[in-house]
Scaffold this active site. Sequence first.
Site, PDB file in Angstrom:
ATOM      1  CG  ASN A 115      -1.869  -1.174   1.242  1.00  0.00           C
ATOM      2  OD1 ASN A 115      -2.093  -1.811   0.212  1.00  0.00           O
ATOM      3  ND2 ASN A 115      -2.419  -1.476   2.398  1.00  0.00           N
ATOM      4  CB  VAL A 116       1.114   4.151  -2.038  1.00  0.00           C
ATOM      5  CG1 VAL A 116       1.906   3.201  -2.928  1.00  0.00           C
ATOM      6  CG2 VAL A 116      -0.260   4.436  -2.630  1.00  0.00           C
ATOM      7  CG  HIS A 134       4.035  -1.256  -4.664  1.00  0.00           C
ATOM      8  ND1 HIS A 134       2.909  -2.036  -4.494  1.00  0.00           N
ATOM      9  CD2 HIS A 134       4.947  -2.050  -5.282  1.00  0.00           C
ATOM     10  CE1 HIS A 134       3.130  -3.230  -5.008  1.00  0.00           C
ATOM     11  NE2 HIS A 134       4.351  -3.265  -5.489  1.00  0.00           N
ATOM     12  CB  CYS A 167      17.873  17.368   2.164  1.00  0.00           C
ATOM     13  SG  CYS A 167      18.487  16.527   3.646  1.00  0.00           S
TER      14      CYS A 167
END
Length: 471
Positions: A115-116, A134, A167
């Site tokens: 699942n995402v 995924h 970042c």
Amino acid sequence: MSLGYAEKLSYIEDVGNVGMTEYFDPPHVLQEKIERLATMVKKSKHLVVFTGAGISTSCGIPDFRGPKGIWTLQREGKALPEASLPFHRAMPSLTHMALVELEKAGILKFLISQNVDGLHLRSGIPREKLAELHGNSFMEACPSCGVEYLRDFEVETIGLKETSRRCSDVKCGAKLKDTVLDWEDALPPKEMDPAEKHCRMADVVLCLGTSLQITPACNLPLKSLRGGGKIIIVNLQKTPKDKKASLVIHGRVDKVIASAMEFLKLQIPPFVRIDLFEVILTHALSIDRKYVNWTLQVASAHGRRAPLPFIKSVEVSFLDNQDYKEAILQMQPFRLKRRTMQAKSFELVLKVNFIDGCGCQSVEINIPIDFKVSIDCFNPDKDAVLQRLRDTAIQDLCCGQNAVIERTAFMMPKSEVTVYAIVTNIVQYIKTSNVLADSLSNGNVKRQRESVNGTGTSRKRSKVHRRKSRY
């Protein structure tokens, strides 16, 4: 209802699509199977759980191959489900939180998800014990230093593309990328390698809510067989791996897991969602040094270029100062500019109004302002503060508790940034004594979202049509 011949096999709910048929084990068969499941889990030395879209349907997130799944509806030419609330407000299901308890109890050794939706990580599963094959719709990663950022908003891209943020490590600063795979992307070794390792070590692989049809992910559970491991499948549809399994259970995942947890005498913990936001106060003296020009901003704790998805509006008022004009900020960025006499100190009140789907409508925060006094930095033990918020929320069964988890002062420009954590949802999973009796119904195992202003309901994901996922 008499099942007759069908009882000898299973109760079948025919949805009219080949491969989409849902099967339900008869109640007495289901109970026997759940007891076997609980016994196998209890005796396991290295339990691995493998999850698919079926564990999130009770969260309001549609699956793909079910009767109301995205692919099923597309094939039938029907409209896709309308989202009653944004995807980012979906809450973990009973099954998600049961897995958290199994991990805390030392039973679950590793979790693999196709699942995402990010619900496993949000539920409390440690990142080092989770492989998201995924990707995660709410995760950005730095391709340079490898740092991951779990967001409270859905990342705007898929396919491992660059996003609009960088970042936050001052030594890095590289452009971040999303983590959700597109169809042509190979499964990342960072996720696949530990998944394969733990499947080889597993004596039990429990597959929950997955059709086990998408390669290469669907072959991972089979790697346990070489070492004598056993596979358990809990799913409403038949799967290509059923013949390899030691136990196949046709039932709704939440109902099966709720009953198994009762057999194991394990409590399913409540889910407490805590969201963060920043209050930024920037100020400077006027040219004649009589006034202070100041700006107040309510912003995302995920960076200045990040959206603030759970806040609808901000109302600013002042205590004991009738000469200060109140303001309602309804558009992001939530920013207020004012001028004040330098010698004056005052206290303002922020009323933060939340979107639908949060457990409380608003929260008020008092902020004392004195431009003559320097603000000290404040960096408490964040984990301890967050845990206290969770404990208080569970004890009081209400949302809105908040605390400062960080305060930083800057000289250029002169400003203070205060990070607030606030409890925005509580979900309690109510134990039902009749889980098996209603196993043929279309209802979900009950869950209740306790809040200051009543209860909520599970929600559907928004914009399901735009994301290609690899379920």
